[in-house]
Enzyme design. Structure first.
Site, PDB file in Angstrom:
ATOM      1  N   GLU A  98       1.270  -1.495   0.191  1.00  0.00           N
ATOM      2  CA  GLU A  98      -0.166   0.238   0.091  1.00  0.00           C
ATOM      3  C   GLU A  98       0.663   1.377  -0.438  1.00  0.00           C
ATOM      4  O   GLU A  98       1.724   1.397   0.886  1.00  0.00           O
ATOM      5  CB  GLU A  98      -0.817   0.518   1.555  1.00  0.00           C
ATOM      6  N   ALA A 145       1.761   0.314  10.652  1.00  0.00           N
ATOM      7  CA  ALA A 145       1.508  -1.381  10.646  1.00  0.00           C
ATOM      8  C   ALA A 145       0.985  -1.253   9.502  1.00  0.00           C
ATOM      9  O   ALA A 145      -0.055  -0.587   8.832  1.00  0.00           O
ATOM     10  CB  ALA A 145       1.346  -1.765  11.224  1.00  0.00           C
ATOM     11  N   GLU A 183      -5.744  -3.127  12.886  1.00  0.00           N
ATOM     12  CA  GLU A 183      -5.133  -3.976  11.424  1.00  0.00           C
ATOM     13  C   GLU A 183      -6.094  -5.262  11.323  1.00  0.00           C
ATOM     14  O   GLU A 183      -5.971  -5.650  10.312  1.00  0.00           O
ATOM     15  CB  GLU A 183      -4.142  -4.375  12.020  1.00  0.00           C
TER      16      GLU A 183
END
Ligand code: TRP
Ligand code: ZN
Length: 881
Positions: free
Chosen positions: A131, A272, A308
């Site tokens: 990402e 994260a 997450e």
């Protein structure tokens, strides 16, 4: 002025969105892993959108193309074109299979995007970060989130060097190969966008636990880290289990693979990453042990693990159509994470922390040259839009919607959203539509919040009419212009409110024809509206925006004693803190302008009384005893002088400390010292928090005694919270005991990277004049490196963003040094350089001498050749101000 106008690529615009002309239904990836060279073979099963007549174009950057074939036939040089950003292939049809083979150089990758090496060549491991647009650094692919594919991934590597091979999805076989190599295969049954791809390979230890989902699926949860810290993964594993249970109960969401892997790395650009089935964490948000982790960090680990994990639904099962929709997953997931943390810890304290962060990071962003809407209209570099606005303001917007629908209605809406968009790439409109339709409410007016930058100012004006026994509250709103958005429209603003009488009792609210209630939500839907409360016997004190019901700046002409009344009596923990913050800000203004003493006197008196009282949550008391931070206070004047702001804030706190008195502070410190051992529960954390605040206040009125207590606290501390708090007091006051404590800390934690980061950070935050020399000296420390983002942030970020009086020097030397380091960093890691450069935000509201020095430093940096798109965009926007 912009950074490199001649090279600046055209921005990507929301309004230009087109669905992909080519999709990938299935992809098979084979990796031959090596530290210096890795080869990636990809087979893309293509689908064509018959309605579009576009050539097959794939993203790919920094790839060394070794072979290419279409439908089994190797292509001639004339059948494809390839530059440093993309690959165009002739002759592809619906159903075609494209095969490519490329070579990468992981060890040479310092940007930490794509496939890279964490740690040393000898002991480190390989991992990926995709990402937002990292996958194009791994293979040629339509690297956009609306292309959802099924992934089969085969990893091959030397068994001794890479004993552990992991990729997202379910395991699908493993075995031996010749020459000491081995292989492992993973199949992900859930179609996913390329940004959720991940692999990890190297020598790692694991901590494992079985889990059964509410819908009866057996899942293996596995934490992975380097061997020496595997024992620091227990807390995160527990937190993961709590998060999984919570999501089952609060949202009815179950996990959906056979395994869930989580890996810790010290080399990571952000906090994260939610890769499907294989989350990867900055070690700072995963590893925890009492000896080196503070209470705040424990809570951060719990929150990020949950964040997450929650992405598995809000982000992975339902993903984003394009990066303009980023807040669809991030705003919603931050909201989910906040709700979880509130349930696990103290809800009012969590709200206070979240709002404090919003103000510190997002309100300042919204007030400066980098202001942008939660859904931006355009960007040049998407990595620059992982901002407090997209995350934190985005979460506030979801909270507002949830408040509007009520708990049950919101759950119904969320269920509808997940059901309807499962396996799809969705938009913010899809989100609002699902929430609204499940409740028969038109939420479309709230869309305006997503498109408009700037923090609305909500003005409240109360008028009491004794003859009619009526209290009329006039609410009005207005938002200042932001870059590119001169005109603002009114937004729907839900205002939760209550009225207090002068004895501090809540009054029943007689508003419309609804039965009277102690608390109501009114929605300001226009530029101005009047709300009239009936049967009010005397002029009341309004408690407005309770729980911070909308992300706005409240302007209300309270008298100091009215704020003191709310600070003492408001039952809404958040609003009680808020009243104290408002009063402290007014007291600060008074000190600055030499005005009327009513506000400082009221603030000190109310707090001294609360301090003396038993029964108040010590953590809340610590929050009440803390005035707004220097960055927030800087927004209270047109031309900020950070040195003066620091001095005034210290003076304000000294006044409070004097009012409470050294003896009372000392007595409270002693009382707290004993029970605040290692208890990680709420009571232990609260005691330590208050103890720290008391020690800091004591240092302002009786430095000698405070230093002695701090030195003793440092020596006898059983955990990092107390140890670091004591160290900070000594270092920030330049106490004689500071050097010995620093030396001790350094020796003790020399091999502990996360603890050592704190050693750098605490020194970078020494206020005022001495900071610069300290930063220079620390840069020369053998343990300092720009290559590790945590270390660079610990020293440079803590200084430039966390120490305004130390960074913003009138002589401009801070800016010059910082710009120099940003240039060096940019050559290594553009994402980190751009992020650190945002420390200049607010420069245009500095006093003229500093403003000019900051502008020059930025302009010189922006004029350098070969700046990254990341840093170029930030500096360009900054200098437009
Ligand atoms: N999606 C991640 C999260 O918020 C953040 C993220 C975006 C990220 N880009 C990244 C993390 C790059 C690491 C590196 O949970
Ligand atoms: Zn996220």
């Amino acid at each position: 002025m912009s950074a490199r106008p001649e090279h600046a690529p055209a921005p990507t615009r929301l309004r230009d969105y087109r669905p992909p002309a080519w999709r990938v239904e299935r992809v098979e990836l084979e990796f031959d892993l090596g530290i210096d060279a890795t080869e990636v073979a990809a087979r893309l099963h293509l689908r064509r959108d018959e309605a579009q007549d576009a050539p097959l174009q794939l993203d790919g950057e920094g790839l060394d193309l070794l072979a290419i074939a279409l439908d089994g036939r190797a292509l001639d040089a004339g059948e494809y074109r390839h530059d440093d950003r993309s690959l165009e292939v002739d002759g592809a049809r619906d159903g075609s299979v494209l095969e490519t083979r490329v070579r990468l150089k992981p060890a040479a990758n310092t940007a930490l995007e794509g496939l890279y090496l964490s740690g040393s060549r000898e002991a480190g491991f390989l991992l990926t970060q995709c990402e937002a647009e990292g996958f194009r650094h791994i293979t040629f692919f339509p690297d956009r989130p609306d292309v959802l594919a099924r992934y089969t991934v085969t990893l091959r590597a030397d068994r001794a060097r890479f004993p552990v091979l992991l990729a997202g999805g379910n395991p699908d076989g493993a075995g031996e190969l010749a020459d000491g190599r081995h292989w492992a295969r993973f199949v992900d049954p859930h179609p996913k966008p390329s940004y959720l791809f991940a692999l990890v390979a190297g020598r790692l230890e694991k901590l494992e636990r079985g889990y059964t989902t509410a819908d009866g699926r057996a899942v293996k949860l596995v934490m992975w880290s380097e061997a020496n810290v595997i024992d620091c993964c227990h807390y995160a594993l527990d937190a993961l289990e709590r998060a999984m249970r919570w999501d089952e109960q609060a949202y009815g969401r179950n996990y959906d693979l056979e395994v869930f892997h989580v890996v810790a790395t010290h080399d990571f650009n952000m906090g994260a990453m939610e890769n499907k089935g294989l989350n990867i964490f900055n070690a700072k948000y995963l590893l925890a042990d009492p000896d080196s982790t503070t209470d705040d960090e424990y809570r951060a680990v719990e929150a990020v693990v949950a964040h997450e994990y929650f992405h598995n639904w809000s982000g992975n099962r339902v993903t984003c159509r394009d990066w303009f929709q980023l807040s669809l997953k991030e705003g919603f997931t931050v909201f989910r994470e906040q709700s979880f943390s509130a349930d696990m810890n103290s809800a009012p304290l969590k709200r206070i922390e979240d709002v404090a962060l919003l103000r510190r990071a997002q309100f300042t962003e919204d007030a400066g040259p980098l202001a942008h809407p939660v859904r931006p209209a355009e960007y040049r570099e998407i990595n620059n839009f992982y901002t407090a606005t997209v995350y934190e303001k985005g979460a506030e917007l979801v909270r507002m919607l949830a408040g509007r629908l009520g708990a049950e209605g919101f759950r119904r809406g969320a269920d509808r959203y997940f059901a309807r968009n499962d396996g799809r790439a969705a938009t913010l409109e899809d989100f609002l539509a699902a929430l609204g339709e499940a409740n028969d409410i038109d939420l479309a007016p709230y869309l305006a919040w997503y498109g408009q930058a700037g923090t609305p100012r909500l003005k409240a004006c109360g008028e009491y009419d004794a003859t009619r026994r009526e209290y009329a509250l006039t609410l009005s709103q207005h938002t200042l212009a932001t870059p590119g958005q001169p005109l603002k429209q009114p937004l729907p603003i839900p205002v939760k409110l209550a009225l207090f009488d002068h004895g501090g009792r809540m009054l029943p609210l007689h508003l419309d024809d609804q039965p009277p209630a102690p608390e109501r939500v009114v929605v300001l839907a226009a530029a101005e509206q009047r709300f009239v409360f009936r049967d009010v016997d005397a002029p009341p004190v309004p408690s407005l925006l309770r729980g911070f019901s909308a992300p706005v700046i409240l302007e209300c002409d309270y008298a100091p004693d009215e704020l003191a009344l709310l600070l003492t009596h408001d039952a809404d923990g958040f609003n009680r803190w808020e009243a104290g913050q408002q009063l402290a800000a007014r007291a600060y203004d008074a000190l600055r302008d030499g005005g009327d003493d009513a506000a400082p006197a009221a603030w000190c008196a109310a707090l001294a009384a609360l301090f003396a009282r038993d029964g108040l949550d010590p953590a809340l008391l610590a929050g009440l005893l803390t005035p707004p931070g220097e960055l927030e206070l800087a927004d209270r004047q047109a031309e900020a002088d950070p040195a003066r702001i620091h001095a005034l804030r210290q003076a304000l706190q000294r006044r409070l400390a004097e009012h409470i008195g050294a003896d009372a502070l000392h007595a409270r410190y002693r009382a707290l010292a004993a029970p605040a051992g290692l208890d990680l529960g709420a009571a232990g954390q609260a005691a330590r928090r208050l103890k720290r605040r008391v020690l800091e206040l004591l240092a302002l009125v009786d430095a000698g005694q405070a230093f002695a207590l701090a030195a003793a606290q440092y020596d006898h501390a059983t955990g990092m919270t107390d140890r670091l708090a004591a160290l900070a007091v000594l270092v920030h006051h330049q106490a004689p005991q500071a050097a010995a404590a620093l030396a001790h800390f350094r020796a003790r934690y020399d091999d502990n990277a996360l603890a050592l980061d704190k050693w750098f950070a605490v020194q970078a935050q020494v206020p005022g004049e001495p900071a610069l020399a300290r930063v220079r000296a620390l840069e020369a420390d053998p343990k300092f490196t720009l290559k590790n983002p945590n270390r660079a942030r610990a020293l440079l970020g803590s200084w430039a963003s966390g120490n305004p009086s130390g960074f913003h020097r009138a002589d401009g030397a801070g800016y010059a040094l910082y710009a120099e380091r940003l240039a060096e960093l940019d050559a290594l890691n553009p994402q980190i350089a751009a992020r650190l450069a945002t420390a200049f935000n607010g420069w245009n509201r500095l006093e003229p001498v500093r403003r000019e020095a900051a502008r020059q430093a930025m302009a010189q940096l922006a004029a350098r050749p070969a700046l990254s798109r990341n840093l170029g965009e930030i500096l360009g926007n900054m200098l437009k101000a």
